[in-house]
Write a protein that holds these residues in place. Structure first.
Motif, PDB file in Angstrom:
ATOM      1  N   ARG A   1       0.836  -1.203   0.000  1.00  0.00           N
ATOM      2  CA  ARG A   1       0.000   0.000   0.000  1.00  0.00           C
ATOM      3  C   ARG A   1       0.870   1.252   0.000  1.00  0.00           C
ATOM      4  NH1 ARG A   1      -2.302   3.614   3.725  1.00  0.00           N
ATOM      5  NH2 ARG A   1      -4.494   4.095   3.372  1.00  0.00           N
TER       6      ARG A   1
ATOM      7  N   ASN B   1      -8.787   1.741  -4.028  1.00  0.00           N
ATOM      8  CA  ASN B   1      -8.985   0.460  -3.351  1.00  0.00           C
ATOM      9  C   ASN B   1      -7.649  -0.231  -3.226  1.00  0.00           C
ATOM     10  OD1 ASN B   1      -9.052  -1.939  -5.643  1.00  0.00           O
ATOM     11  ND2 ASN B   1      -9.583   0.066  -6.448  1.00  0.00           N
ATOM     12  N   HIS B   2      -7.481  -0.910  -2.123  1.00  0.00           N
ATOM     13  CA  HIS B   2      -6.242  -1.635  -1.909  1.00  0.00           C
ATOM     14  C   HIS B   2      -6.479  -2.782  -0.946  1.00  0.00           C
ATOM     15  CE1 HIS B   2      -2.000  -2.477  -1.353  1.00  0.00           C
ATOM     16  NE2 HIS B   2      -1.824  -1.785  -2.448  1.00  0.00           N
ATOM     17  N   LEU B   3      -5.767  -3.863  -1.180  1.00  0.00           N
ATOM     18  CA  LEU B   3      -5.819  -5.020  -0.306  1.00  0.00           C
ATOM     19  C   LEU B   3      -5.107  -4.689   0.994  1.00  0.00           C
ATOM     20  CD1 LEU B   3      -6.548  -8.049  -0.015  1.00  0.00           C
ATOM     21  CD2 LEU B   3      -4.347  -8.552  -1.083  1.00  0.00           C
TER      22      LEU B   3
ATOM     23  N   GLU C   1     -13.987  -0.660   4.678  1.00  0.00           N
ATOM     24  CA  GLU C   1     -13.346  -1.964   4.502  1.00  0.00           C
ATOM     25  C   GLU C   1     -14.418  -3.018   4.290  1.00  0.00           C
ATOM     26  OE1 GLU C   1     -10.684  -2.723   7.747  1.00  0.00           O
ATOM     27  OE2 GLU C   1      -9.143  -1.440   6.879  1.00  0.00           O
TER      28      GLU C   1
ATOM     29  N   ALA D   1     -11.525   1.048  -8.518  1.00  0.00           N
ATOM     30  CA  ALA D   1     -12.476   0.111  -7.916  1.00  0.00           C
ATOM     31  C   ALA D   1     -13.657  -0.090  -8.853  1.00  0.00           C
ATOM     32  CB  ALA D   1     -12.962   0.635  -6.571  1.00  0.00           C
TER      33      ALA D   1
ATOM     34  N   TYR E   1     -10.184 -11.911   2.255  1.00  0.00           N
ATOM     35  CA  TYR E   1      -9.453 -10.758   1.734  1.00  0.00           C
ATOM     36  C   TYR E   1     -10.139  -9.509   2.279  1.00  0.00           C
ATOM     37  CZ  TYR E   1      -7.067 -13.750  -1.624  1.00  0.00           C
ATOM     38  OH  TYR E   1      -6.291 -14.711  -2.204  1.00  0.00           O
ATOM     39  N   GLU E   2      -9.372  -8.674   2.941  1.00  0.00           N
ATOM     40  CA  GLU E   2      -9.884  -7.435   3.518  1.00  0.00           C
ATOM     41  C   GLU E   2      -9.404  -6.283   2.628  1.00  0.00           C
ATOM     42  OE1 GLU E   2      -9.598  -5.186   7.809  1.00  0.00           O
ATOM     43  OE2 GLU E   2      -8.935  -7.254   7.621  1.00  0.00           O
ATOM     44  N   ILE E   3     -10.348  -5.544   2.047  1.00  0.00           N
ATOM     45  CA  ILE E   3     -10.028  -4.512   1.064  1.00  0.00           C
ATOM     46  C   ILE E   3     -10.564  -3.170   1.531  1.00  0.00           C
ATOM     47  CG2 ILE E   3     -10.324  -3.793  -1.342  1.00  0.00           C
ATOM     48  CD1 ILE E   3     -10.893  -6.819  -1.896  1.00  0.00           C
ATOM     49  N   GLU E   4      -9.728  -2.113   1.428  1.00  0.00           N
ATOM     50  CA  GLU E   4     -10.191  -0.769   1.735  1.00  0.00           C
ATOM     51  C   GLU E   4     -10.620  -0.092   0.441  1.00  0.00           C
ATOM     52  OE1 GLU E   4      -6.946   1.259   3.664  1.00  0.00           O
ATOM     53  OE2 GLU E   4      -5.933   1.675   1.774  1.00  0.00           O
TER      54      GLU E   4
ATOM     55  N   THR F   1      -4.777 -10.338   4.131  1.00  0.00           N
ATOM     56  CA  THR F   1      -5.424 -11.615   3.822  1.00  0.00           C
ATOM     57  C   THR F   1      -5.208 -12.532   5.007  1.00  0.00           C
ATOM     58  OG1 THR F   1      -3.440 -12.423   2.711  1.00  0.00           O
ATOM     59  CG2 THR F   1      -5.118 -11.405   1.331  1.00  0.00           C
TER      60      THR F   1
END
Length: 139
Positions: free
Chosen positions: A18, A113-115, A67, A38, A102-105, A118
């Motif tokens: 990130r 958006n970014h991972l 998130e 996104a 998978y937790e994404i913002e 995990t």
């Protein structure tokens, strides 16, 4: 947003990726269009199932990030590849064997958006979900 840490296994934090993406954006190595991409489906999932983090978007600084959790795994049956709330992930973890989360913002204003991270969840020894008839392709 993440589910309680008691169900986390094999956590991978993607903070360095990130930070590198934001540095590339600031230095002009990637465009804002590349960083803020996104899909409408991801944005809808973040809006309806995601939780506000209270942290401002690092790109536009207009809205707080949200998130959202996505779950993947053959043991999930029809839930494989779907967005879930943290409460739903906790329920799945108690009912299903191993699966990935998978937790994404996501920023709803600029589509950043970014991972975030995990992790694995699930209850080893639990029977896998039955696949629906939809998953079998008919000739």
């Amino acid at each position: 947003m993440a589910a309680p840490r008691g169900i986390w296994r094999d956590v991978v934090d993607h903070a360095l990726n990130r930070r590198a993406a934001l540095a590339d954006l600031e230095a002009g190595r990637i465009s804002r269009l590349d960083a803020c991409d996104a899909s409408p489906y991801l944005q809808r999932a973040a809006q309806t199932l995601g939780a506000s983090t209270g942290r401002p978007c690092p790109v536009c600084r207009r809205e707080p990030l949200r998130e959202v959790l996505w779950v993947y795994g053959a043991a999930l049956g029809d839930a494989d590849g779907s967005a879930r709330t943290s409460e739903q992930v906790v329920v799945l973890a108690g009912e299903r064997p191993d699966f990935a989360v998978y937790e994404i913002e996501v920023c709803l204003a600029c589509a950043w958006n970014h991972l975030v991270r995990t992790w694995r969840a699930g209850t080893p020894g639990t029977a896998p979900a039955r696949r629906s008839r939809r998953s079998v392709a008919d000739p």
